[in-house]
Design an enzyme around this catalytic site. Structure first.
Site, short mmCIF file in Angstrom:
data_model
loop_
_atom_site.label_atom_id
_atom_site.label_comp_id
_atom_site.label_asym_id
_atom_site.label_seq_id
_atom_site.Cartn_x
_atom_site.Cartn_y
_atom_site.Cartn_z
N LYS A 221 0.81 -1.22 0.00
CA LYS A 221 0.00 0.00 0.00
C LYS A 221 0.85 1.27 0.00
CE LYS A 221 -4.40 -1.90 1.16
NZ LYS A 221 -5.52 -2.12 2.07
N ARG A 255 -4.39 -10.28 4.59
CA ARG A 255 -4.65 -10.30 3.15
C ARG A 255 -3.42 -9.73 2.46
NH1 ARG A 255 -6.26 -6.74 -0.82
NH2 ARG A 255 -7.77 -7.48 -2.35
C1 7PM Z 1 -4.52 0.00 -5.21
C2 7PM Z 1 -4.74 0.44 -3.93
C3 7PM Z 1 -4.85 -1.27 -5.60
C4 7PM Z 1 -5.31 -0.42 -3.01
C5 7PM Z 1 -5.40 -2.12 -4.70
C6 7PM Z 1 -5.66 -1.67 -3.41
C7 7PM Z 1 -8.27 -4.38 1.01
C8 7PM Z 1 -9.28 -5.09 0.39
C9 7PM Z 1 -8.18 -3.96 -1.11
C10 7PM Z 1 -8.13 -4.45 2.43
C11 7PM Z 1 -10.00 -5.93 2.41
C12 7PM Z 1 -5.15 -3.71 -2.27
C13 7PM Z 1 -6.14 -2.60 -2.38
N1 7PM Z 1 -7.58 -3.71 0.05
N2 7PM Z 1 -10.14 -5.87 1.07
N3 7PM Z 1 -9.21 -4.82 -0.93
N4 7PM Z 1 -9.03 -5.25 3.07
N5 7PM Z 1 -10.85 -6.69 3.11
O1 7PM Z 1 -4.05 -3.42 -1.74
O2 7PM Z 1 -7.28 -3.81 3.07
O3 7PM Z 1 -5.38 -4.82 -2.73
S1 7PM Z 1 -7.75 -3.29 -2.64
#
Ligand code: 7PM
Length: 278
Positions: A221, A255
């Site tokens: 992130k 995750r």
């Molecule tokens: C860009 C920025 C691409 C952030 C993808 C993301 C989470 C999630 C995501 C989380 C849960 C990523 C995020 N983040 N679902 N979906 N918790 N439950 O890093 O922190 O995949 S998308």
């Protein structure tokens, strides 16, 4: 503590890993390049062998600044992959979606968890999820992906986030979703600046008042990039440091995009914890 995942149960006596499987257009290519269902199956099998207990399949980009994916496009990307993974791998499949139609079809295709960054606040999602036999991960987000990173503001952290999740838990409960199939997630990076993310992680132990399994997504992130000065491909160590801090403060499931290294780190952390008890 354990989590009901459809017909199976996952013991949360030890930390667990959820591997991220994106079936969105590849941002590192020229565009229009999707992960095919066969490629997705290979990647999922690899993550399962590396020690992932759950595979989270996402066909909508919930990135900051991003717009929603049309329903049919998301269904076309996600459902064939859910089907393939559920039938060919002995792993719990989660669907990362906020759309009730995707949740329903994914669970029918074998998914045992719904991971919704909107915590079932989109129209129809609560009712549909209540009628399905699947776990539900309720995540906190301030604002929506288009604008959430512009100027997030909190009165109190982690209090504001905990109160939001407690309210969602109550609403889900009233709608007929049993607590045995709920998880909560502070939603790192979703309407939070660097200081907010750090404050949440430092005080993660306070989420225990919710008395539900706690899932955290930290890998790759932006705030980890801001702390280290590293681009997205070089944030594995930063993500692991954050994941260990989260586990120390009571998180149950991590995750991550980086399954192999996260599993190693959690195995060492768990062994240290066990030695302290013995
Ligand atoms: C860009 C920025 C691409 C952030 C993808 C993301 C989470 C999630 C995501 C989380 C849960 C990523 C995020 N983040 N679902 N979906 N918790 N439950 O890093 O922190 O995949 S998308």
């Amino acid at each position: 503590m354990e989590l009901r995942l459809g017909h199976r149960t996952l013991s949360l006596e030890q930390p667990r890993v959820m591997g991220v499987l994106n079936v969105t257009p590849d941002s590192f290519s020229d565009g229009g390049n999707y992960l095919s269902p066969d490629q997705a199956l290979l990647r999922a099998a690899e993550m399962h062998e590396e020690g992932a207990d759950i595979i989270d399949i996402g066909g909508d980009s919930t990135r900051p600044g991003s717009e929603e994916t049309p329903l049919q496009e998301e269904l076309d990307r996600v459902i064939p992959v859910v089907e393939r993974l559920s039938s060919r791998l002995d792993v719990a499949v989660s669907v990362d979606s906020s759309k009730p139609e995707v949740m329903e079809q994914a669970v029918r295709a074998g998914a045992v968890m719904i991971n919704d960054v909107f915590a079932l606040r989109k129209e129809g999602a609560l009712e549909v999820a209540a009628g399905l036999d699947a776990a539900v991960c309720l995540m906190h987000m301030q604002g929506s992906p288009e604008s959430m990173q512009q100027a997030p503001v909190y009165g109190e952290l982690p209090g504001d986030v905990i109160r939001f999740l407690a309210e969602r838990v109550e609403i889900c409960s009233a709608a007929g979703i049993e607590k045995e199939r709920m998880l909560v997630d502070p939603g790192f990076g979703f309407g939070k600046n660097d200081a907010h993310n750090l404050k949440l992680l430092a005080n993660l132990d306070q989420f225990a008042v919710l008395e539900l399994p706690l899932l955290v997504g930290l890998s790759r992130k932006q705030w980890l990039g801001n702390l280290t000065g590293k681009p997205v491909g070089e944030r594995v160590s930063a993500g692991i440091a954050a994941a260990l801090a989260a586990i120390d403060r009571g998180a149950n499931i991590v995750r991550t995009h980086d399954v192999a290294s996260t599993v190693d780190a959690l195995m060492v952390a768990e062994a240290i914890k066990q030695a302290g008890r013995g």
